[in-house]
Design an enzyme around this catalytic site. Structure first.
Site, PDB file in Angstrom:
ATOM      1  N   GLU A   1       0.848  -1.203   0.000  1.00  0.00           N
ATOM      2  CA  GLU A   1       0.000   0.000   0.000  1.00  0.00           C
ATOM      3  C   GLU A   1       0.883   1.252   0.000  1.00  0.00           C
ATOM      4  O   GLU A   1       1.847   1.342   0.754  1.00  0.00           O
ATOM      5  CB  GLU A   1      -0.883  -0.022   1.245  1.00  0.00           C
ATOM      6  CG  GLU A   1      -1.734   1.203   1.471  1.00  0.00           C
ATOM      7  CD  GLU A   1      -2.565   1.088   2.756  1.00  0.00           C
ATOM      8  OE1 GLU A   1      -3.182   2.099   3.145  1.00  0.00           O
ATOM      9  OE2 GLU A   1      -2.586  -0.008   3.361  1.00  0.00           O
TER      10      GLU A   1
ATOM     11  N   ASP B   1       0.240   5.104   0.643  1.00  0.00           N
ATOM     12  CA  ASP B   1      -0.702   6.160   1.044  1.00  0.00           C
ATOM     13  C   ASP B   1      -0.189   7.513   0.572  1.00  0.00           C
ATOM     14  O   ASP B   1       0.799   8.034   1.087  1.00  0.00           O
ATOM     15  CB  ASP B   1      -0.875   6.170   2.561  1.00  0.00           C
ATOM     16  CG  ASP B   1      -1.544   4.911   3.083  1.00  0.00           C
ATOM     17  OD1 ASP B   1      -2.404   4.377   2.367  1.00  0.00           O
ATOM     18  OD2 ASP B   1      -1.201   4.471   4.196  1.00  0.00           O
TER      19      ASP B   1
ATOM     20  N   GLU C   1      -3.403  10.846   3.552  1.00  0.00           N
ATOM     21  CA  GLU C   1      -4.327  10.501   4.627  1.00  0.00           C
ATOM     22  C   GLU C   1      -4.447  11.756   5.464  1.00  0.00           C
ATOM     23  O   GLU C   1      -3.452  12.246   6.025  1.00  0.00           O
ATOM     24  CB  GLU C   1      -3.802   9.335   5.447  1.00  0.00           C
ATOM     25  CG  GLU C   1      -3.811   8.027   4.668  1.00  0.00           C
ATOM     26  CD  GLU C   1      -3.667   6.825   5.572  1.00  0.00           C
ATOM     27  OE1 GLU C   1      -4.672   6.129   5.796  1.00  0.00           O
ATOM     28  OE2 GLU C   1      -2.543   6.601   6.051  1.00  0.00           O
TER      29      GLU C   1
ATOM     30  N   HIS D   1       3.868   1.501   2.616  1.00  0.00           N
ATOM     31  CA  HIS D   1       3.705   0.287   3.423  1.00  0.00           C
ATOM     32  C   HIS D   1       4.110  -0.922   2.570  1.00  0.00           C
ATOM     33  O   HIS D   1       3.276  -1.517   1.886  1.00  0.00           O
ATOM     34  CB  HIS D   1       2.243   0.093   3.844  1.00  0.00           C
ATOM     35  CG  HIS D   1       1.688   1.115   4.774  1.00  0.00           C
ATOM     36  ND1 HIS D   1       1.730   0.994   6.143  1.00  0.00           N
ATOM     37  CD2 HIS D   1       1.035   2.284   4.518  1.00  0.00           C
ATOM     38  CE1 HIS D   1       1.133   2.034   6.708  1.00  0.00           C
ATOM     39  NE2 HIS D   1       0.708   2.834   5.732  1.00  0.00           N
TER      40      HIS D   1
END
Length: 428
Positions: A172, A174, A177, A188
């Site tokens: 992942e 991001d 956020e 991640h």
């Protein structure tokens, strides 16, 4: 909505599976099917509306059957496949309006290594057209079908949200956020390739004290300006460098070794554009840490050491592993959500709760620690919403600049040249 294939019955209702239709994972999958929805139902049931070159996600949407809280959508390439983004040696940008996003909520833009077909090749009969195949680095247990089987084993309907035994894991990235008080961008990496159904320790469940034993780096390496000492960089009002009361364009660049498509990922950079000005990311401003303003393996390792955090990011391969996932291709996700597990404290308040609030890295944002529960935000902020527009990707330096550069009709020749040099524009 989940329906019985041969009878007009709900396979799943109010957090529970129908025991007759779903006695075991395989039988449940055979008996049930997923219904599609119309564009009007996206609005009336899930609070998702299109706005010009983007969309708005509303937080609470009330229907005759109850209320829906938040939503998650994916970008399609065609009617049967998700669009795969390969962003090494590229940049990705979008504009966002965070005015109506309070503490405790998260309006997110991110990429996950979902299967392009939504899991059709794994035995899932619905596929990308129906939004199936979701995974992320938290290995979520609330996904109802994985690899063509229903996730009904050890189903816990009392959990918020209801969860099953299996988790759906994948790398992942991001990009954004955030709410109007705090923001972070975070890679991640995972030790597995593509979407992976976990069972037991490999899920890395925090509730079982196995967080760092799973296949994915759940903490990631987060660049949160507030957490890194720049507490006047992002927030509500003109006193901040980035004023979250106004729309802002967010630019993320994926820099490779040698600045080539084949080079290893070595740096993830961030810029903003607001009020006609290009604003570089904030510098780290904490004792003992270099004043960097982008994500590198070196900064990640030094942050983990300074904050006393487990360096699972390095264990799972760091930026090199993240770049390999980007090479394989990742699916774009837009979402708005609240957090039943940690009340979003990891983003905008003090976290972990059992650590000294004055310890380095504990303060993530200015929000109170007692106002992020789903019960609180759903009651107090039902009209919260986030808008994402102007989603673009392309060569480094091609998708952003001063807002005054958008000169409409008179810039047609310039924009044509940019397109010929590989700038891609994505409209949702």
């Amino acid at each position: 909505m989940l329906r019985g294939k041969h009878r007009v019955l709900n396979c799943y209702k109010e957090g529970e599976w129908d025991k007759d239709l779903c006695p075991d994972p395989a039988t449940c999958s055979s008996n049930c099917h997923l219904e599609g929805i119309s564009q009007d139902q996206y609005r009336s049931t899930y609070g998702i509306t299109t706005i010009g070159d983007g969309m708005t996600l509303n937080f609470v949407t009330k229907t005759q059957y109850g209320s829906n809280f938040g939503s998650r959508v994916y970008m399609l390439d065609d009617s049967s496949h998700y669009k795969l983004f390969k962003l090494k040696n590229r940049e990705f940008s979008f504009s966002v309006d965070m005015f109506f996003m309070p503490c405790g909520l998260n309006g997110a833009v991110y990429f996950v290594e979902m299967d392009r077909d939504g899991g059709l090749a794994r035995g899932n009969e619905a596929g990308a057209k129906y939004g199936t195949g979701y995974c992320d680095a938290q290995c979520p247990h609330d996904i109802k079908f994985m690899d063509g089987k229903a996730n009904i084993v050890d189903w816990n309907a009392s959990h918020d949200p209801p969860i099953g035994r299996w988790g759906s894991c994948c790398s992942e990235m991001d990009i954004w956020e955030a709410n109007s008080r705090a923001t972070a961008y975070t890679p991640h990496p995972c030790s597995i390739t593509g979407q992976y159904v976990c069972d037991g320790v490999e899920c890395g469940d925090t509730s079982k004290n196995q967080r760092y034993d799973g296949v994915c780096d759940k903490d990631g390496c987060d660049f949160n300006s507030w957490r890194l000492g720049a507490r006047s960089f992002y927030g509500r009002g003109h006193m901040f460098d980035i004023n979250s009361r106004k729309p802002v364009t967010v630019v993320t660049q994926f820099i490779t070794e040698g600045n080539t498509d084949d080079g290893a990922l070595v740096d993830i950079r961030r810029f903003y554009v607001q009020d006609g000005k290009v604003i570089p990311n904030s510098n780290v401003s904490l004792a003992g840490l270099a004043p960097e303003n982008s994500i590198t393996d070196e900064l990640c390792a030094s942050m983990k050491a300074a904050f006393g955090d487990v360096d699972d990011f390095s264990r799972k391969g760091g930026l090199k592993a993240m770049g390999e996932a980007l090479d394989r291709g990742m699916v774009l996700v837009l979402s708005l959500w609240d957090d039943a597990e940690a009340h979003m404290l990891w983003l905008d308040s003090n976290y972990p709760a059992d650590r000294d609030v004055l310890a380095p890295g504990v303060s993530r944002g200015p929000c109170r620690s007692d106002t992020g529960s789903p019960a609180f935000v759903r009651e107090k902020y039902p009209t919260a919403h986030v808008s994402f527009t102007k989603i673009k990707y392309g060569a480094i330096g091609s998708t952003f600049g001063s807002e005054e550069d958008d000169d409409g009709l008179w810039g047609d020749d310039r924009r044509l040249l940019e397109r010929l040099h590989g700038t891609g524009h994505v409209h949702v």
